[in-house]
Design a protein around this motif. Sequence first.
Motif, PDB file in Angstrom:
ATOM      1  N   GLU A 158       3.538 158.038  46.252  1.00 50.40           N
ATOM      2  CA  GLU A 158       3.633 158.859  45.041  1.00 50.40           C
ATOM      3  C   GLU A 158       4.162 157.989  43.897  1.00 50.40           C
ATOM      4  O   GLU A 158       5.194 157.333  44.028  1.00 50.40           O
ATOM      5  N   ARG A 159       3.436 157.973  42.780  1.00 50.36           N
ATOM      6  CA  ARG A 159       3.844 157.181  41.622  1.00 50.36           C
ATOM      7  C   ARG A 159       5.108 157.774  40.994  1.00 50.36           C
ATOM      8  O   ARG A 159       5.207 158.983  40.797  1.00 50.36           O
ATOM      9  N   LEU A 160       6.051 156.907  40.671  1.00 51.71           N
ATOM     10  CA  LEU A 160       7.285 157.330  40.018  1.00 51.71           C
ATOM     11  C   LEU A 160       7.288 157.023  38.520  1.00 51.71           C
ATOM     12  O   LEU A 160       7.627 157.870  37.708  1.00 51.71           O
ATOM     13  N   PHE A 161       6.902 155.792  38.160  1.00 56.69           N
ATOM     14  CA  PHE A 161       6.896 155.408  36.756  1.00 56.69           C
ATOM     15  C   PHE A 161       6.118 154.117  36.585  1.00 56.69           C
ATOM     16  O   PHE A 161       5.791 153.439  37.562  1.00 56.69           O
ATOM     17  N   ASP A 267       2.575 150.030  38.429  1.00 56.35           N
ATOM     18  CA  ASP A 267       3.082 151.330  38.861  1.00 56.35           C
ATOM     19  C   ASP A 267       4.072 151.145  40.006  1.00 56.35           C
ATOM     20  O   ASP A 267       3.812 150.407  40.953  1.00 56.35           O
ATOM     21  N   GLY A 269       6.161 153.215  42.926  1.00 57.84           N
ATOM     22  CA  GLY A 269       6.117 154.485  43.636  1.00 57.84           C
ATOM     23  C   GLY A 269       6.969 154.480  44.881  1.00 57.84           C
ATOM     24  O   GLY A 269       7.648 153.500  45.200  1.00 57.84           O
ATOM     25  N   LEU A 290      11.569 162.330  44.033  1.00 52.67           N
ATOM     26  CA  LEU A 290      10.384 162.889  43.387  1.00 52.67           C
ATOM     27  C   LEU A 290      10.745 163.800  42.213  1.00 52.67           C
ATOM     28  O   LEU A 290       9.973 163.936  41.266  1.00 52.67           O
ATOM     29  N   LYS A 293      10.745 161.710  39.073  1.00 49.16           N
ATOM     30  CA  LYS A 293       9.565 160.922  38.679  1.00 49.16           C
ATOM     31  C   LYS A 293       9.067 161.344  37.297  1.00 49.16           C
ATOM     32  O   LYS A 293       9.143 162.512  36.919  1.00 49.16           O
ATOM     33  N   MET A 297      14.297 156.587  34.988  1.00 45.30           N
ATOM     34  CA  MET A 297      14.823 156.318  36.315  1.00 45.30           C
ATOM     35  C   MET A 297      16.309 155.997  36.240  1.00 45.30           C
ATOM     36  O   MET A 297      16.766 155.301  35.319  1.00 45.30           O
TER      37      MET A 297
END
Length: 302
Positions: A158-161, A267, A269, A290, A293, A297
């Motif tokens: 899962e992409r965070l930033f 990216d 994640g 999550l 996200k 951060m």
Amino acid sequence: MDTEALRWFQLVCDGMTVTEVAHVHQVSQPAVSRSLARLEAEVGTPLLQKAGRLLRPTYAGAVFKRHVDALIHRLDDGLAALTELTDPRTGTVAVAFQLSLGTFLVPGMIESFREEYPRVRFRLEQSHDALGSSMVAGGRIDLEFTSRRPRNPAVRWERLFAQPLFLAVPRRHRLARRREVSLADAAEEDFVMLRPSWELRTLSEQLCADAGFEPRVAFEVDDLPVVHGFVAAGLGVAIVPATEGEPQPVGAAAALVRLTDAGAFRDIGVAWSRERRLLPSAELFRRHVLALKGGRMPTATA
């Protein structure tokens, strides 16, 4: 073999009457007597003998009792460890992360999480974004912070930033005082790059191609801190990730200039297994990560 009967056998050997054992465990006295009789039948020899109102261990019972004590102690230790694992407030979370994310992202995530769950412990391992399978696939790691999108369908990422990319140059370099720069401005420079197995190397070469040149790779190294060191020594320039608030490598003497090229970011994640259910403490940490996200951060406080 019934572990309850073993516990009752321990108590009787230690001097409690059958009536007292029944009272403490809230069962009938005949139920305790029948369990002890079944235990003797399973073992194949008398373990207890009458001594007035008490039952005392036979010689075989005394020998057996030492092993029962060790077994029950190990069982209780195991149950306690399992309780610790499954209790979200006291469990242990196994986390892997790239070295470059261990200076700001991971400490900040753990710090903000432990404000609510201070007793949760973390087991940390280092990974990197060299091409390969995610560390969560083997089951030893609960969550992995990585820029690598896993190819294994059993792993979810899962992409965070988006982490911006910079051009790292020696402090006295002609571009060092610029706030922003295009990669085309560095087309004639020697480059320090990670080895071809790294995903950041692939991204860097693609950015250079989009800028209209093929980078002249003077040095290939194994990790980002080494890249910074070679640039600081004046041995070339490099494309590196950085984030506002992220501490620079210790002793770094390289300047970071923001790249204006389209796609100059990577990216970041978090990955976890689709096939293995996370224990409660790890699941709480996953949800915490999550929930943050897309926003700023967290970074560790000094």
